[in-house]
Design an enzyme around this catalytic site. Structure first.
Site, PDB file in Angstrom:
ATOM      1  N   ALA B  49     -19.064 -22.507 -73.694  1.00 12.04           N
ATOM      2  CA  ALA B  49     -18.865 -23.217 -74.958  1.00 12.04           C
ATOM      3  C   ALA B  49     -20.025 -23.018 -75.942  1.00 12.04           C
ATOM      4  O   ALA B  49     -19.798 -22.631 -77.097  1.00 12.04           O
ATOM      5  CB  ALA B  49     -18.603 -24.700 -74.687  1.00 12.04           C
ATOM      6  N   ASP B 218     -17.047 -28.208 -71.847  1.00  8.75           N
ATOM      7  CA  ASP B 218     -16.488 -27.579 -73.037  1.00  8.75           C
ATOM      8  C   ASP B 218     -16.221 -28.588 -74.148  1.00  8.75           C
ATOM      9  O   ASP B 218     -16.230 -28.234 -75.322  1.00  8.75           O
ATOM     10  CB  ASP B 218     -15.207 -26.811 -72.687  1.00  8.75           C
ATOM     11  CG  ASP B 218     -15.552 -25.527 -71.956  1.00  8.75           C
ATOM     12  OD1 ASP B 218     -15.851 -25.602 -70.747  1.00  8.75           O
ATOM     13  OD2 ASP B 218     -15.581 -24.458 -72.594  1.00  8.75           O
TER      14      ASP B 218
END
Lengths: 332, 332
Positions: B49, B218
């Site tokens: 991420a 994430d």
């Protein structure tokens, strides 16, 4: 679609389906020597605890007919030790060794497996609701037993009864018996099935309607603790967290009442390469891996053990003792 | 051993390491167009991420310099939507778009990531006992952030501090970021590390001395619910069952306070082929698969969230609100 027959007696040798090549290739091989037999078991060409038992039984019959007595005893001991975790292997070898007619004993084991599996399917049928969402792990079909299957036969019995199960099959790393074999058997039977990575099982239980999880077994201790393919225990823990009943389906030949608890079950460690490569494709060449082939699920996480003599319920220690003490019609 | 640099600014384009080819091949590529940028993100050549955020920031700077305004806005929207689950992507695109100097904003994001990761490592250091047994999932190192890493930087900080962690890395099917990337980064740093299949994590917790599990994120909702790579949730459930503290390590840019709970986080479904084949090797050709790329771990299973502003503890909703309300020295 031709039938896949994992083990077949050829008169002077035992033929087996090399399950490592499935689903891409259907390759049959013949085992004539102790090396052939041990290799087939150790490499997992023949796998699944009950199927290993059937194959080993025929293997002992081959060896008894072809070897002088002293070499036969030594060879039988090698077969018996080819894999450590599944108890069916030792059980089948001991039974054939104790019989005056090795071949007749092997045939009996194979035929009993077929009837035993049918009864397991019938025993488990009432556990499966209509339209059930089911998660299963590894392969437990005909390929795994040489008969009709254990956990997978429960699902197939429900399918044949019109219950329309929806099945999620864990792929079952490292050797992918779920994606390769369980998917194949369920799909051929017309069951609604899809493959998931092992790590997705908990998410599927969280987000989808899952009614039960059901798996096979390689050895069951006197208290119900169950050794089965690595990943089974994590699936049982996830099932417990989501209040999904977790069932084990196995014949009585999988029970080892000489072990009080699962902590005594030997766990086979297999090669690091099974993890660091993926069907011959290197993933992490040279990496260190830890590759236990089995884990042990405590009986406390198991809702029931589906056998040919019905569904055993907790507390398992008296339930197991009772089923072994009961007079049984011979399954032979 | 040369450094692996996941993202680098080249003056008129952004260079990235194609992480799909690791650990076997080290391949760098240049992204100049919106198609290049979107493809690099969608195919997971650039992944993790925070690293996606850094790459997208530079990508927006490239596009701003090369496209007329209307086409730029449209292109930026495509980059922002290249993957749905990680919030750092949208966060980085929005920040660069809002800045008068796109390149300066991208450089600031990349530099902040480095310092943020260092602080995450320091924040998490006290959570790791001497000789700790640690399980981690997916890749959370420099390759995943473009900085020093999140969960992996906590482990590396402990290693540098002489704590001698023993690390089990989940291989992380289907794309094996654990076996391929996390192993690589830990091994290069000299950490005692081995790969396990995802299904072995519960067994390792049962049989080995495991002191903590730590993963990345994430997207984190306002109540601490955390989306991360598929398999994270099952690991958290297993950790809870074994009373192993389960930590998430992530920068504040991973929090999405617009979402009250994790049930609102969109979960990316990826192609069935990621499950039914591996790097071109078919496993179950033509099989149906279900392939959610992420799962959501409820905050109730998380012992702490390790950020650049310290370790947040339950109840997470007020803890998260407080850290965002607090006056902070700029990390720039």
């Amino acid at each position: 679609v031709s039938e896949l027959v994992p083990v077949r007696w050829l008169g002077d040798s035992v033929e087996y389906l090399d399950q490592r090549a499935l689903p891409g290739d259907v390759v049959y091989r013949q085992a004539r020597t102790v090396d052939d037999i041990v290799e087939a078991i150790a490499t997992l060409s023949v796998r699944g605890a009950p199927c290993i038992g059937v194959f080993a039984a025929y293997g002992i019959a081959v060896l008894k007919a072809s070897l002088p007595p002293e070499r036969f005893v030594e060879a039988a001991a090698r077969v018996r030790a080819a894999r450590p975790t599944a108890v069916n292997l030792a059980w089948a070898v001991d039974r054939v060794m104790a019989s005056p007619d090795a071949l007749a004993a092997a045939v009996a084991i194979a035929e009993e497996q077929m009837r035993t599996d049918e009864r397991i399917g019938q025993s488990g049928l009432s556990l499966v609701p209509n339209g059930a969402g089911i998660i299963t792990h590894c392969n437990t079909g005909a390929l795994a037993t040489g008969g009709r299957g254990t956990a997978l036969e429960v699902i197939l019995a429900a399918h044949r009864a019109g219950k329309r199960p929806r099945v999620y099959v864990d792929e079952t790393r490292p050797l992918l018996q779920g994606a390769r074999l369980n998917y194949l058997e369920l799909d051929r039977a017309g069951v609604d099935v899809r493959v998931i990575v092992d790590g997705a099982a908990a998410f599927v239980m969280q987000r989808e309607q899952i009614d039960l999880a059901i798996v096979g077994a390689d050895r069951i201790a006197a208290n119900g603790d169950t050794a089965n393919k690595i990943g089974t225990y994590g699936l049982a823990v996830a099932a417990s967290y989501h209040h999904v009943p977790f069932y084990v389906a196995a014949p009585l030949s999988t029970f080892d009442r000489s072990l009080a608890t699962g902590s005594e079950i030997p766990i086979e460690l297999r090669s690091e390469e099974e993890v660091t490569s993926f069907r011959g494709t290197p993933v992490a060449p040279g990496a260190c891996a830890y590759n236990p082939a089995f884990d042990v699920t405590p009986g406390t996480l198991i809702a029931g053990i589906v056998t040919e003599c019905g569904v055993l319920r907790a507390p398992f220690e008296p339930a197991i003792a009772e089923v072994f003490a009961a007079p049984r019609t011979s399954t032979a």
